[in-house]
Design an enzyme around this catalytic site. Sequence first.
Site, PDB file in Angstrom:
ATOM      1  N   LYS A 126      44.792  41.409  36.231  1.00 59.05           N
ATOM      2  CA  LYS A 126      43.559  41.057  36.941  1.00 59.05           C
ATOM      3  C   LYS A 126      43.951  40.320  38.205  1.00 59.05           C
ATOM      4  O   LYS A 126      45.025  39.712  38.269  1.00 59.05           O
ATOM      5  CB  LYS A 126      42.683  40.145  36.075  1.00 59.05           C
ATOM      6  N   ASP A 166      35.822  44.597  40.581  1.00 54.35           N
ATOM      7  CA  ASP A 166      35.193  43.724  39.587  1.00 54.35           C
ATOM      8  C   ASP A 166      34.063  43.035  40.366  1.00 54.35           C
ATOM      9  O   ASP A 166      33.633  43.558  41.408  1.00 54.35           O
ATOM     10  CB  ASP A 166      36.211  42.728  39.000  1.00 54.35           C
TER      11      ASP A 166
END
Length: 447
Positions: A126, A166
């Site tokens: 991430k 995201d």
Amino acid sequence: MESQIKEFMDLVKKRNPHEPEFLQAIEEVAETVVPFILSNEIYNGKQILTRMVEPERVLMFRVPWIDDAGKIIVNRGFRIEMNSAIGPYKGGLRFHPTVNLSILKFLAFEQVFKNALTTLPMGGAKGGSDFDPKGKSDVEIMRFCQSFMSELFRHIGPNTDVPAGDIGVGGREIGYLFGMYKKLRNEFTGVLTGKGMSWGGSLIRPEATGYGTVYFAQNMLETKGEVIKGKTIAISGSGNVAQYACEKALQLGAKVVTLSDSSGFIYDKEGFDTDKLAFIFDLKNNKRGRINEYVKKYPNASFFAGEKPWGIKCEIAMPCATQNEVNKEDAKTLLKNGCYVICEGANMPSTPEAVHIFLNAKILYAPGKASNAGGVATSGLEMSQNSLRIVWTRDEVDSKLKKIMSDIHNSCIKFGKQDDGYIDYVKGANIAGFVKVADAMLAQGVV
Ligand code: GLU
């Protein structure tokens, strides 16, 4: 058992102080995976979970850029490369002022399990920045993305690490990031997913997280012989996941009555329809406006400033906004109002107290790492199409997505079905994800 979980958590807490979200995500996994490890000879004593909670690599870098007024702004960039045992690092980028190391480490950790569940060969990662896209001009967004990529490009690649979107990172940002990567590397490769259709993207990728969440809710309802048609659904958020969860739920005949953003939620007791949803898509994606503008256009609906939608009566709740948006009180209210399906489109939207309330009440509760995996799964399908240099049709991608969601559901049943027949999706998802990654780690030695 309790003492072994505590011992493990004490160690993790000591090594990661001041990272509450990361510790929360680990504890949720430890509660179910530590007992599993202790009762399985092949995993016991191998420090597998201790290795899994230590990122393989953490990158932090300066992201300087110049705003429209000519002022120099410095943001912080991150990429957490958590685990590459089953494939290249894979996971989104989040641009939001709340982004910090703890939040990205929790997201990267969850991503490892989620990606393993998809059945596709993707490791977990991430990244992102504390950059706030709200109110920024298009050119400011471009300059920021270019500066961000001018460092990130040396760490990623189609066989190394494949970022995506995201919160705060959608098609526009992926475009600017991809353009800069291509310029710096002089290479056209599938290094990012969520790309536009004319330059390597996949059909259904924009829809996939929201659609997948609804498919998962359908799978859960089927275990009770029920369907989603006719059910009332409360959805939070109004970004990519919420929008497409709403669209799919409407297509399947459900009634969606709420959406939200950080300023509050809208309640349309008549339910959204295709026209209303088209208005919301345009408001959020083109005009980049606030959700309360909906009630100006549709005065029969109400806007509740500063509130979350969990007090609205519904059978199904789909938290699609952000982490820890459903707390203990919200969980109790949902149950009191008759909600018996919670299907998470966001990552870790329920606090640990809320999760325990859902599990104790034995309702259908799906953690995001299972129910929102359709997004990254379709990113995996985008990677496959890039490698093959072909484009699958909408139907092909959609049917693969449906199959993946149902396979994830089956994995949850395999490891999560209790003696009384109740399906503990938290346990099922954690153990199924763990087994896949742990087996690969064991085979590859201590690296
Ligand atoms: N950010 C999404 C997630 O939480 C998608 C990641 C991806 O497509 O790589 O899974």
